[in-house]
Scaffold this active site. Structure first.
Site, PDB file in Angstrom:
ATOM      1  CE1 TYR A   9      61.753  43.173  40.818  1.00 27.30           C
ATOM      2  CE2 TYR A   9      59.496  41.934  40.035  1.00 27.30           C
ATOM      3  CZ  TYR A   9      61.067  41.988  40.046  1.00 27.30           C
ATOM      4  OH  TYR A   9      61.817  42.063  39.177  1.00 27.30           O
ATOM      5  CE  LYS A  47      62.022  45.143  37.929  1.00 28.37           C
ATOM      6  NZ  LYS A  47      63.184  45.812  37.798  1.00 28.37           N
TER       7      LYS A  47
END
Lengths: 251, 479
Positions: A156, A160
């Protein structure tokens, strides 16, 4: 068109069920707002009635972040049907669990595809429309998880990180075009996405993220940390040696 | 002394800067109004009356709008994603007719240009706003008013004819008795009926270039209004500055200035040497770099207001002032809008009809109570309005406040004031507006549908279009 107070008339939320995204839209809505478009993968769960108020048109549209080929046409159709897009909030994304990704690398690739590739394509489609219309504002939901890779959420986090870098560059590419990009970097936010996870220091709520994000957008900030102190926390954390960093209780 | 017609734009604190729109022609350009809030980008195209038709034929789907010197506070001279047409001033084509006391000029000529030519010949413009850096085209499209509105009306009242290029590039010559519908839809029509090419309008003959000014410091709003109501019957120019930071028994204290054009026998021996001397000048300019939050805060404004009020005489009569000193004091400081910082400023101007004095008082109380640092507040008593469908003035009181656009709570305050103003039968000035809604304009301008019908007749495809027109629903958006 936005007015002198940067209050939009038309708002598009990409990731129409995102709690943070919806809180930002809620905060953006003013008495001059005429149209809110909730673009999401599961239109049935969009709950447009939550935004209902007199004089406000809330529209739900099917949008597939993973289907990057559809994005440009999707945005063009929106502008044809609803006029200029004053503000777009790019809020879709999946967190996933690291254990699941370890067991299924394909699932990791799919998550990255949505969080990064999908967001890149959707943001560029929006940027293209805003360039044509000569004005607009894009808010991109990044995360402090992108600031440094952590054992607990590096898939994740890396997606990002990519999106954050992309959005910064996009903002600079659009300077003097009348289009502004604000990168929103929340810390740990109590929401559906983080349900069941251990809370991290400086945890916050979608409401607080939204208030700070919109205040920053109205002032034309290119980056908004939520809460603001994280900017200084990460100034330090960025330089903490790896062996120390991985032992820190960051959730 | 004639001003150069194409002055260079420069910056620097002590270097006089000529307030030309400092933007190059011919490419995608970020454009803002004088308030500098929320710019947008458009292709800026410089045109002359000879090249205008070709430029209009070349307009893209998002259309075009004429832009003068960019002194409207908000977004009427922005056209995001489309074209913005800037008329090059052609000062050599200014024609004065001494027999009828009229002048014919191109729309790109500014009041600044014009004054330098007409004052030495014994004329003054029929109406001037608080800055002389507005074009004639802009003055007509906004139907601007000045300190003499109660006596002389607004700019459009003095226009005897104008030539307008329509969307299909035909040029029509219109006047109050030649297609009056289109004429009055153009007066105050914000450039949305066509591009004004040139106009003929009446001038005021003057004996001297000086103003005979009476200045009076007045401790309360009610007293200012009473005195204005009384003196406006005999005085040509009047305006009051109000201290909005004063509260309680000082609520709405201010300084009232009344003036007339001085006659030759009022001049002293020094002024009489050249009784029509005129020099529009600028002393300093605000440098381009100002801290992002600006310099306007409660402390700086409070100090300024106190000094400004105290320095005004209790009463001073018969003082001679120059035209720039009386009419255009802010023009002495170039680019003063920069002091409001990165987010710019918003000017909120409304009018309420006579009989709604109570509402005006309530508005002033609410603004005072909001504790916003408000630097410039002007109160003016209007005479009757004219037949312009979207012309702003109507018989009543107009108040204009300048406020930094990024203040917390400003949106809520203005919405509240909007409701008070509209409920009282008042309205907002389109040349200043950058915050209100289509519904507020519809309520404030009851003849909007008539105007839309006329516009539909001359521009069925919606070629003329601006950020203001899209924001307020005056024209459709095509993507």
């Amino acid at each position: 068109m936005q007015n002198a107070l940067n209050e939009p008339q038309t708002i598009v939320l990409l990731g129409g069920t995102s709690e943070i995204g919806r809180a930002i839209v809620d905060e953006l809505i003013s008495s001059t707002t005429q149209t809110v478009i909730l673009a999401c993968h599961h239109p049935d769960g969009a709950q447009p009635e939550r935004f209902a108020r007199e004089g406000l048109d809330v529209v739900v549209e099917y949008f597939d972040a993973a289907d990057t080929e559809s994005h440009d046409g999707f945005v063009r159709d929106l502008a044809k049907a609803h006029g200029d897009i004053d503000v777009a909030v790019v809020a879709f994304g999946v967190l996933g669990s690291q254990a699941e990704f370890d067991a299924d690398p394909h699932a990791a690739a799919q998550a990255v595809h949505i969080n990064y590739t999908g967001a890149v394509s959707a943001s560029l489609a929006i940027a293209g429309q805003m360039r044509r219309q000569g004005h607009g504002q894009i808010a991109v939901l990044s995360s402090v998880a992108g600031e440094r890779g952590r054992a607990s959420n590096f898939v994740y986090g890396s997606s990002k990180a990519g999106l954050d870098t992309f959005a910064q560059g996009l903002g600079d590419a659009l300077a003097d075009s009348g289009v502004r990009v604000t990168v929103i970097r929340p810390g740990f936010v109590h929401s559906r996405m983080t349900q069941g996870l251990k809370s991290a220091p400086f945890a916050t709520t979608p409401r607080v993220v939204a208030e700070l994000a919109v205040a920053g957008m109205r002032k034309g900030r290119h980056t908004v940390w939520t809460p603001g102190i994280l900017r200084y926390v990460f100034m330090v954390l960025r330089h903490v040696p790896r062996p120390v960093f991985r032992r820190l209780p960051l959730g | 002394m004639a001003m150069p017609s194409h002055p260079h734009y420069g910056v620097g604190i002590l270097q006089p800067v000529a307030p030309v729109d400092p933007v190059p022609s011919g490419r995608r350009t970020l454009l803002a109004g004088w308030g500098r809030a929320t710019p947008s980008s458009a292709d800026l195209v410089d045109v002359t009356p000879d090249t205008l038709a070709a430029a209009v034929k070349d307009l893209p789907r998002r259309g075009g709008i004429a832009r003068g010197l960019g002194r409207s506070y908000g977004d009427p001279a922005q056209n995001s994603g489309g074209h913005v047409l800037r008329l090059v001033p052609e000062n050599e084509r200014i024609v004065i007719d001494d027999r009828t006391c009229t002048v014919t000029t191109g729309a790109g000529v500014s009041i600044d240009d014009l004054l330098a030519i007409i004052v030495p010949r014994g004329y003054f413009v029929p109406v001037t706003p608080g800055t002389r850096f507005v074009t004639i085209g802009g003055a007509i499209a906004s139907d601007i008013h000045g300190k003499n509105h109660h006596a002389d009306g607004s700019f459009g009242d003095h226009v005897s004819s104008l030539r307008l290029m329509l969307a299909d590039t035909t040029v029509v010559d219109i006047a109050p008795d030649r297609d009056p519908e289109l004429f009055w839809a153009t007066i105050g029509g914000m450039g949305l009926t066509g591009v004004i090419v040139d106009a003929t309008f009446r001038l005021i003959p003057i004996e001297t270039s000086r103003m005979s000014v009476e200045t009076r410091r007045i401790g309360h709003l009610d007293e200012i209004m009473a005195r204005m109501s009384e003196s406006d019957a005999t005085v040509r120019y009047s305006v009051a500055w109000i201290d909005l930071l004063a509260t309680g028994r000082h609520l709405g204290r201010g300084v009232l200035t009344n003036a007339e054009h001085a006659t030759a026998d009022q001049l002293g021996p020094r002024e009489a040497v050249d009784q029509l001397a005129y020099a529009g000048k600028q002393l300093v300019a605000v440098p381009p770099v100002v801290p992002a939050p600006g310099l306007i805060n409660r402390l700086s404004v409070g100090a300024f207001n106190e000094v400004w009020y105290r320095k005004a005489p209790v009463v001073r009569e018969g003082e001679l002032q120059s035209i720039p000193t009386y009419f255009h004091p802010l023009d002495l400081v170039g680019a003063w809008n920069r002091v409001y910082g990165r987010n710019g400023l918003l000017q909120y101007q409304f009018v309420v009809p006579f009989g709604a004095e109570g509402v005006l008082r309530t508005v002033i109380e609410r603004i005072s109570a909001s504790a916003l640092p408000i630097f410039l507040t002007v109160l003016k008593r209007f005479g009757a309005g004219n037949p312009g469908h979207l012309s702003f003035p109507l018989g009543g009181w107009t108040l204009a406040i300048d406020v930094a656009a990024n203040r917390a709570g400003l949106s809520e305050l203005l919405r509240h004031l909007d409701a008070l103003v509209l409920d009282a039968g008042g309205r907002h000035y389109l040349a200043k507006d950058f915050q209100t809604s289509p519904a507020a304009i519809r309520r404030g301008y009851p003849r909007l549908d008539e105007w839309l019908a006329i516009r539909g007749r001359v521009d069925p495809a919606g070629v003329w279009s601006s950020d203001l027109s899209r924001r307020l629903g005056l024209t459709p958006t095509t993507n």
